[in-house]
Design a protein around this motif. Structure first.
Motif, PDB file in Angstrom:
ATOM      1  N   ASN B 138       0.875  -1.150  -0.003  1.00  0.00           N
ATOM      2  CA  ASN B 138       0.031  -0.016  -0.155  1.00  0.00           C
ATOM      3  C   ASN B 138       0.866   1.227   0.031  1.00  0.00           C
ATOM      4  N   LEU B 139       2.064   1.237  -0.803  1.00  0.00           N
ATOM      5  CA  LEU B 139       2.778   2.552  -0.995  1.00  0.00           C
ATOM      6  C   LEU B 139       2.434   3.512  -1.969  1.00  0.00           C
ATOM      7  N   ARG B 140       1.624   2.513  -2.973  1.00  0.00           N
ATOM      8  CA  ARG B 140       1.352   3.674  -4.058  1.00  0.00           C
ATOM      9  C   ARG B 140       0.740   4.500  -3.910  1.00  0.00           C
ATOM     10  N   GLU B 141      -0.548   4.336  -2.936  1.00  0.00           N
ATOM     11  CA  GLU B 141      -1.572   5.254  -2.658  1.00  0.00           C
ATOM     12  C   GLU B 141      -0.698   6.682  -1.997  1.00  0.00           C
ATOM     13  N   TYR B 142       0.496   6.232  -1.131  1.00  0.00           N
ATOM     14  CA  TYR B 142       1.048   7.475  -0.445  1.00  0.00           C
ATOM     15  C   TYR B 142       1.787   8.301  -1.273  1.00  0.00           C
ATOM     16  N   TRP B 143       2.580   7.691  -2.346  1.00  0.00           N
ATOM     17  CA  TRP B 143       3.301   8.743  -3.385  1.00  0.00           C
ATOM     18  C   TRP B 143       2.260   9.452  -4.410  1.00  0.00           C
ATOM     19  N   ILE B 144       1.252   8.812  -4.606  1.00  0.00           N
ATOM     20  CA  ILE B 144       0.213   9.613  -5.454  1.00  0.00           C
ATOM     21  C   ILE B 144      -0.266  10.589  -4.726  1.00  0.00           C
ATOM     22  N   GLU B 145      -0.629  10.370  -3.262  1.00  0.00           N
ATOM     23  CA  GLU B 145      -1.130  11.396  -2.506  1.00  0.00           C
ATOM     24  C   GLU B 145      -0.109  12.681  -2.344  1.00  0.00           C
ATOM     25  N   ILE B 146       0.999  12.354  -2.097  1.00  0.00           N
ATOM     26  CA  ILE B 146       2.316  13.167  -1.849  1.00  0.00           C
ATOM     27  C   ILE B 146       2.413  14.054  -3.302  1.00  0.00           C
ATOM     28  N   ASN B 147       2.201  13.487  -4.498  1.00  0.00           N
ATOM     29  CA  ASN B 147       2.360  14.210  -5.774  1.00  0.00           C
ATOM     30  C   ASN B 147       1.238  15.098  -5.751  1.00  0.00           C
ATOM     31  N   ARG B 148       0.187  14.619  -5.327  1.00  0.00           N
ATOM     32  CA  ARG B 148      -1.165  15.435  -5.441  1.00  0.00           C
ATOM     33  C   ARG B 148      -0.928  16.669  -4.524  1.00  0.00           C
ATOM     34  N   LEU B 149      -0.365  16.522  -3.454  1.00  0.00           N
ATOM     35  CA  LEU B 149      -0.166  17.764  -2.502  1.00  0.00           C
ATOM     36  C   LEU B 149       0.940  18.405  -2.812  1.00  0.00           C
ATOM     37  N   GLU B 150       1.861  18.212  -3.508  1.00  0.00           N
ATOM     38  CA  GLU B 150       3.131  18.755  -4.051  1.00  0.00           C
ATOM     39  C   GLU B 150       2.453  19.827  -5.213  1.00  0.00           C
ATOM     40  N   ASN B 151       1.484  19.440  -5.877  1.00  0.00           N
ATOM     41  CA  ASN B 151       0.922  20.098  -6.859  1.00  0.00           C
ATOM     42  C   ASN B 151       0.116  21.299  -6.269  1.00  0.00           C
ATOM     43  N   THR B 152      -0.704  20.790  -5.349  1.00  0.00           N
ATOM     44  CA  THR B 152      -1.356  21.929  -4.463  1.00  0.00           C
ATOM     45  C   THR B 152      -0.331  22.897  -3.991  1.00  0.00           C
ATOM     46  N   GLY B 153       0.537  22.470  -3.524  1.00  0.00           N
ATOM     47  CA  GLY B 153       1.481  23.227  -2.875  1.00  0.00           C
ATOM     48  C   GLY B 153       2.157  24.362  -3.829  1.00  0.00           C
ATOM     49  N   ASP B 154       2.566  23.773  -5.034  1.00  0.00           N
ATOM     50  CA  ASP B 154       3.066  24.843  -6.162  1.00  0.00           C
ATOM     51  C   ASP B 154       2.031  25.855  -6.236  1.00  0.00           C
ATOM     52  N   ALA B 155       0.687  25.475  -6.354  1.00  0.00           N
ATOM     53  CA  ALA B 155      -0.351  26.657  -6.739  1.00  0.00           C
ATOM     54  C   ALA B 155      -0.335  27.484  -5.587  1.00  0.00           C
ATOM     55  N   ILE B 156      -0.435  26.994  -4.284  1.00  0.00           N
ATOM     56  CA  ILE B 156      -0.239  27.841  -2.890  1.00  0.00           C
ATOM     57  C   ILE B 156       0.900  28.924  -3.119  1.00  0.00           C
TER      58      ILE B 156
END
Lengths: 206, 206, 206
Positions: B138-156
């Protein structure tokens, strides 16, 4: 290097060539930006994002390939460095375009054109060199040219900084413009990292 | 991966889990800073330094373990990258707090809260994922969520930069605030490096 | 480590010692800059460029040696890191001198002397330690001293930043001076990277 002729190995060469070819697309969009009017820039920025996304896809494919390959045409470490340095070039070019749009910078200093011209030449010689990785031929002239371009780029960068700080711009505009100039300089540095990696690969092969 | 069950290997998993758990401590202190009055901040900064020192200790222990281990649960290179990326997150968060205190910044832009909220979420999913390294599940869901957060972070981050340069702040304050904002963005990037390393480890295992 | 006595291995030790010795030359030129009048600085900058070029030559020679050697005294990865970290110190010191000349900064803040003094001490202990790599003796005291210096350097750096942002300087001058201060801090960080690499080499040998 008997592995070099395996299909797996060919996949690497094709992906490196594709990654470098995509940098030519990016630098063309960068050139358009310089000749654009402020209202055209949002659309140019969107196209740059598409090109940057394409680079991410290729880089990710290379990383998956190296991680899942039992044999690789050269050291995994070098493949990582080569793929990520090529991606760094695109990221820096995309960031430069994005910042111009984000900060709504109307007048771009003339010196930017010198930086972009140097990047265009670097993209051309890099795109020409990547396919030669397969035969490990005539790479020396490539990294010598990149090092020459990087030195030219440093001089251009220094001149730009001196102009930014000359007092001609207010402090806020200096901050905005310096971020753009720094991203283009970062793209030049990334091109040099690509060339250094190719050189170190070639030396090991020789 | 028969080594995974050896005591030595367990030491690695425990240390990575401890390093990630300590990031939750750091992000909590960061959250306190946002709600604090200027006179409370020196004390908050001191507690952040304690948390950052704890991360250094864990990182140093991991480095010693990998250097002195004959076998490691995964590539030494990946262990180095994972340990130092986790440490980079803490260093960046500590630097952000330290700069707010050092520059005696009274009013913090509202957008900082969005950055910190994103970092808190990243710290949570990272701390949850580290123990799963042992079973590689169950590591895949983790790095997908981090990449999603990183994109949100870029926008912020982009929104924050646009606000900083809007003319609302004087140039000196822009310089101070940008250093803080850049450190929080660096923490987000470091979280992404952690996730990328975990992904590359998982791909090799699969 | 039977390889350590081979001529090839000796070449590495000699080159690392030469690279570190050259940093003493660089830091001496940096010290001269602080005591110089503005009109002397262009000449000082030229001599710094010569010293920086010498570092490039040594670094390139080490890279060629490691790439063309079948056996190396320690991990190729560590040799790369050690050589490039030593080179990073010189690059940062050269950049600091170059920026002072480029921006034509007349008055240098007193705090710069504290940074340079710390760098001089770091260069001395590093130049003393490099020859000891061959026998792997008395290296611990070296990296402990470097870490101590790095902590002192951080405190000096923070004090300088607080002074730059105190309102004593106009925003453009803050930007110029911060670039110089950041380069000197980068040199200190690079010295720490050298020490960390030596420590990791020593731990593997032990």
């Amino acid at each position: 290097m008997k592995f070099r002729v395996t299909p797996r190995a060919n996949a690497f060469y094709d992906m490196f060539a594709a990654s470098a070819a995509n940098l030519l697309v990016g630098v063309k969009i960068l050139t358009e930006l310089l000749g654009s009017s402020p209202e055209e820039r949002a659309a140019i920025g969107d196209r740059m994002k598409v090109a940057e996304h394409a680079s991410d896809e290729i880089t990710h494919a290379i990383m998956n390939e190296v991680n899942s390959s039992f044999i690789t045409p050269f050291d995994r470490e070098d493949i990582y460095r080569l793929a990520s340095s090529l991606d760094d070039v695109m990221d820096a070019m995309e960031a430069a375009v994005d910042l111009v749009v984000l900060y709504n910078i109307v007048e771009l200093p003339a010196g930017l054109a010198d930086q972009v011209e140097m990047l265009e030449r670097a993209a051309e010689v890099t795109a020409e060199a990547m396919p030669r990785l397969k035969v490990m031929k005539n790479l020396r002239e490539y990294w010598i040219e990149i090092n020459r371009l990087e030195n030219t780029g440093d001089a251009i960068y220094r001149r730009l900084l001196a102009k930014l700080y000359s007092g001609e711009y207010d402090a806020l505009m200096v901050l905005k413009l310096k971020e753009v100039v720094d991203q283009l300089e970062a793209a030049a540095d990334a091109f040099e990292n690509v060339a250094n990696t190719v050189e170190s690969i070639a030396v090991k092969e020789s």
